[in-house]
Design a protein around this motif. Structure first.
Motif, short mmCIF file in Angstrom:
data_model
loop_
_atom_site.label_atom_id
_atom_site.label_comp_id
_atom_site.label_asym_id
_atom_site.label_seq_id
_atom_site.Cartn_x
_atom_site.Cartn_y
_atom_site.Cartn_z
N VAL A 552 71.81 -38.46 7.83
CA VAL A 552 71.61 -39.77 8.89
C VAL A 552 70.64 -40.17 8.60
O VAL A 552 69.53 -39.57 8.24
CB VAL A 552 71.93 -39.40 9.95
N LYS A 553 70.06 -41.82 9.10
CA LYS A 553 68.54 -42.20 9.00
C LYS A 553 68.83 -43.15 10.26
O LYS A 553 69.95 -43.60 10.16
CB LYS A 553 68.50 -43.10 7.64
N PRO A 560 64.60 -40.46 7.88
CA PRO A 560 65.80 -39.30 8.18
C PRO A 560 65.73 -39.06 10.13
O PRO A 560 64.72 -38.91 10.60
CB PRO A 560 65.42 -38.20 7.43
N VAL A 561 67.18 -38.36 10.72
CA VAL A 561 67.36 -37.92 11.78
C VAL A 561 67.49 -36.47 11.78
O VAL A 561 67.92 -36.56 11.02
CB VAL A 561 68.15 -38.75 12.31
N PHE A 562 66.70 -36.32 12.69
CA PHE A 562 66.49 -34.53 12.26
C PHE A 562 67.27 -33.96 13.52
O PHE A 562 66.73 -34.79 14.67
CB PHE A 562 65.28 -33.87 12.74
N GLY A 563 68.29 -33.29 13.33
CA GLY A 563 68.70 -32.93 14.55
C GLY A 563 70.63 -33.07 15.18
O GLY A 563 70.60 -33.25 16.14
N ALA A 564 71.16 -34.50 14.31
CA ALA A 564 72.00 -35.20 14.58
C ALA A 564 73.52 -33.98 14.51
O ALA A 564 72.82 -33.83 13.37
CB ALA A 564 72.06 -36.32 13.81
N GLY A 565 73.77 -34.79 15.32
CA GLY A 565 74.77 -33.75 15.03
C GLY A 565 76.67 -34.53 14.56
O GLY A 565 76.47 -35.99 14.49
N VAL A 566 76.77 -34.09 13.36
CA VAL A 566 78.32 -34.64 12.50
C VAL A 566 78.94 -34.17 12.39
O VAL A 566 79.24 -32.77 12.42
CB VAL A 566 77.55 -34.62 10.78
N ASN A 582 69.66 -31.56 8.74
CA ASN A 582 68.06 -30.51 9.38
C ASN A 582 67.20 -31.75 8.50
O ASN A 582 67.31 -33.29 9.12
CB ASN A 582 68.36 -30.04 7.40
N GLU A 583 66.18 -31.51 7.94
CA GLU A 583 64.35 -32.09 8.31
C GLU A 583 64.58 -33.32 7.66
O GLU A 583 63.92 -33.94 7.28
CB GLU A 583 63.41 -31.07 8.07
N LEU A 584 65.30 -33.31 6.59
CA LEU A 584 65.91 -33.83 5.41
C LEU A 584 66.98 -35.39 6.49
O LEU A 584 67.41 -36.17 5.69
CB LEU A 584 66.45 -34.04 3.95
N GLY A 585 67.79 -34.69 7.27
CA GLY A 585 69.18 -35.44 8.34
C GLY A 585 70.26 -35.57 6.98
O GLY A 585 70.79 -36.12 6.48
N GLU A 601 82.09 -38.81 12.80
CA GLU A 601 81.38 -39.24 13.93
C GLU A 601 79.59 -38.77 13.99
O GLU A 601 80.08 -37.29 13.05
CB GLU A 601 81.74 -39.10 14.88
N VAL A 602 78.86 -39.07 14.19
CA VAL A 602 77.70 -39.27 14.25
C VAL A 602 77.03 -38.93 15.46
O VAL A 602 77.52 -40.45 15.75
CB VAL A 602 76.52 -40.19 13.29
N GLN A 603 75.98 -38.50 15.66
CA GLN A 603 75.63 -38.70 17.61
C GLN A 603 74.21 -38.00 17.19
O GLN A 603 74.28 -36.80 16.46
CB GLN A 603 76.06 -37.55 18.97
N ALA A 604 73.06 -38.90 18.03
CA ALA A 604 71.86 -38.14 17.74
C ALA A 604 71.28 -38.46 19.11
O ALA A 604 72.22 -39.76 20.23
CB ALA A 604 71.48 -38.27 16.90
#
Length: 630
Positions: A552-553, A560-566, A582-585, A601-604
């Motif tokens: 996730v970016k 990269p987006v850290f802590g996104a819910g997938v 993770n920290e690398l998305g 589905e991706v949420q952040a």
């Protein structure tokens, strides 16, 4: 005049005082002073100071009492040790044996250990067949020449302590050797260097470094060290075995591998040893039983569980022109690519846009080319892929990328068949067309992705690890391994195994979330040899028939987006799994049981959520760009 008036005034005062006295009246005179009493704070401070002084005095008094009591306990210990030595001297030579007892005197409990060791004097030759000069002689069949008696008296009260006295005893007549044999324990490492255990003899429980000799039939459970005059060796005169294999030996040294003997029927973990790899010694009368243990320094092993690949991409949302190499009749507005206008009311009929060159720093496989656009009726965008030669850019031929010559209009395009050596540098192009000059197609973003040789850590992987060394076999002749455990990697895909002995190690039975994983034997060959006295790392490269790596970016910055819910789900399969990047998305769905179509589905926080269908077949990779709130 003034003087007389004053004098008359004084006379009047004296007269009045005198008159009052005569009338029996008493006058009270108050003397007011500038001195004042102690305040409450001053009283409290004084009380505190006095308390501290008296507490110090009381503490010193207590210390003196404890020191005196400790001195008395020491003198009592000396008396008990001396008394025990004299008691042993009054026994016959055969009755002088190791024993332990506790006694309470004046409220203090003393632990009295009497440790008896028999010695084989070289004066008449030893059971090993040498004399005091080292020359070979006939073995001494009666090795119990004399005994050393060591009495240790210890206590825990007050400051605690111990007192040790020792003495020697010899038989009144010539020793017969009846019922006695010898055990010689030799310790060395793999290079043949002697290993010393500088521990005094004592009864069990043993210290971390010791040679523990156990014989339940003889009530023996004693701890020994190696001989200071003969490094790595200890010769012991022991009672003859009451039954075969009844002397158990456990060799332990801090930071070193453990050595141990076993007997048939002994339990080891969940197994019962039927045939020991190394049997307990049997001590025979007048004979020497030599045994050697090879122990090496322990090592630490850090296990990593990982995929052998990760992914990366060239991604452009057209918020700037930094990733565009050329264009014609094209307009860029707020991240949208359209045909430029030829007049205020019409667009150009055609135009094109080319990306800058894409050269991955690491690549194992081109993955796919995808885009997001809007094509109205009478408009079209055709996408093509070019590659670099030494002198120019050429269109990848249809034989390597079918349909490339006419252009693609369905996203995504599979690039996995492209040869990465031939096609090491790519460029993508979009050809814009419209037959209605009042309309234009719109391109929002495009992405060229690939797999690289970087690792993707896999968390929470359970696996079995065993060494080659065995302690024996069970009744079905199955080997019983000295080291066999089940471990699980942590959230970061790591597992530290400290204190392993040098051995060849094998890994198997990999599972994650109830599904089986396969080991890539080419990248993680078995066995793994762990040297002694080192700290090593080993990566278990795992794979499955089907998996999905999601990255996730941020759609604008491509960070990269850290802590996104997938969330990945398939209602028909009953599959619904939530992961956090993770920290690398990255979020890794592995294993997936079958190839199927899923919903991703991706949420952040502070981002718009995004939902997309995805088909998973094999080891798939998907990048998702999400937009931040305005």
């Amino acid at each position: 005049m003034r003087g007389r008036k004053t004098e008359n005034g004084n006379r009047k005062i004296k007269y009045k005082i005198q008159n009052h006295k005569e009338q029996g009246r008493n006058l009270m005179f108050f003397n007011y002073s500038t001195d004042r009493g102690f305040t409450l704070i001053e009283v409290l401070i004084a009380t505190l100071v006095i308390s501290i002084i008296f507490l110090g005095i009381f503490g010193g008094f207590q210390l003196i009492v404890r020191v005196v009591a400790q001195s008395k306990a020491s003198m009592q210990a000396v008396y008990l040790a001396s008394e025990k030595i004299e008691e042993m001297r009054g026994l016959t030579f055969a009755d002088i044996k190791t024993k332990q007892e506790n006694i309470v005197i004046n409220g203090i409990e003393y632990n009295i250990e009497t440790i008896v060791e028999e010695f084989d004097d070289c004066a008449d030759g030893t059971i090993e067949g040498i004399d005091c000069s080292g020359a070979a002689v006939l073995p001494d069949a009666a090795p119990n020449d004399y005994k050393k008696m060591k009495v240790r008296v210890s206590w825990q009260d007050f400051f605690g302590g111990e007192m040790v006295l020792s003495s020697y005893a010899a038989p009144e007549s010539m020793e017969t050797g009846e019922g006695k044999g010898a055990l010689r324990v030799s310790l060395s490492d793999s290079l043949g260097q002697p290993i010393e255990i500088l521990t005094g003899d004592q009864l069990a429980p043993c210290p971390p470094s010791s040679i523990n000799i156990i014989n339940e039939g003889c009530a023996l459970d004693q701890c020994y060290g190696t001989d200071t005059n003969n490094p790595g060796v200890r010769l012991l005169i022991l009672d003859e075995s009451l039954e075969p294999d009844d002397y158990k030996i456990i060799v332990s040294k801090s930071g070193y591998a453990r050595g141990e003997t076993f007997r048939s029927g002994e339990a080891y973990g969940d197994s019962i040893i039927a045939t020991p790899a190394r049997k307990n010694p049997t001590i025979s009368e007048g004979e020497l039983y030599p045994i050697t243990f090879i122990i090496d320094p322990l090592s630490d092993l850090n296990i990593n569980t990982a995929l052998a690949w990760s992914g990366d991409s060239f991604f452009d949302t057209f918020l700037s022109g930094s990733k565009i190499s050329s264009m014609e009749n094209i307009s860029i507005t707020d991240g949208q690519i359209t045909l430029a206008t030829s007049s205020p009311v019409s667009y150009f009929e055609a135009g094109y846009l080319e990306s800058s060159s894409v050269i991955p720093s690491q690549i194992t496989e081109w993955y796919e080319f995808e885009w997001s656009d809007l094509e109205d009726i009478d408009t079209n965008i055709a996408y093509k892929v070019f590659y670099a030669t030494s002198s120019s850019w050429l269109l990848i031929p249809d034989e390597d990328l079918p349909g490339n010559s006419v252009g693609f209009d369905v996203s995504p395009v599979d690039l996995s068949r492209l040869n990465i050596d031939k096609y090491s540098e790519l460029k993508i192009r979009a050809d814009f067309l419209t037959s209605d000059l009042s309309k234009t197609p719109i391109l929002y973003d495009w992405r060229l992705s690939w797999k690289n040789g970087e690792e993707t850590m896999i968390s929470d992987v359970s696996f079995d690890i065993r060494g080659d060394k065995t302690v024996g076999a069970d009744s079905d002749e199955n080997p019983i391994y000295k080291y066999l455990q089940t471990q699980t990697s942590d959230w970061n895909g790591e597992k530290l195994l400290p204190g392993l002995e040098t051995d060849n190690y094998y890994f198997s039975n990999f599972t994650r979330s109830g599904g089986a994983l396969n080991l890539n034997n080419e990248l993680s060959p078995m066995p793994f040899n762990l040297p002694s006295g080192t700290s090593e790392s080993f990566t278990l490269y795992l794979e499955s028939d089907n998996s999905l790596l999601v990255k996730v970016k941020d759609a604008s910055s491509a960070e990269p987006v850290f802590g996104a819910g997938v969330n990945l789900s398939n209602e028909g399969l009953g599959y619904d799994v939530d992961l956090t990047t993770n920290e690398l998305g990255e979020a890794l769905f592995l294993p997936l049981q079958i190839s199927a179509d899923y919903t991703l589905e991706v949420q952040a926080q502070n981002y718009y959520s995004q939902t997309a269908p995805i088909s998973v077949s094999g080891e798939d990779y998907k990048e998702i760009g999400i937009e931040r709130y305005e």
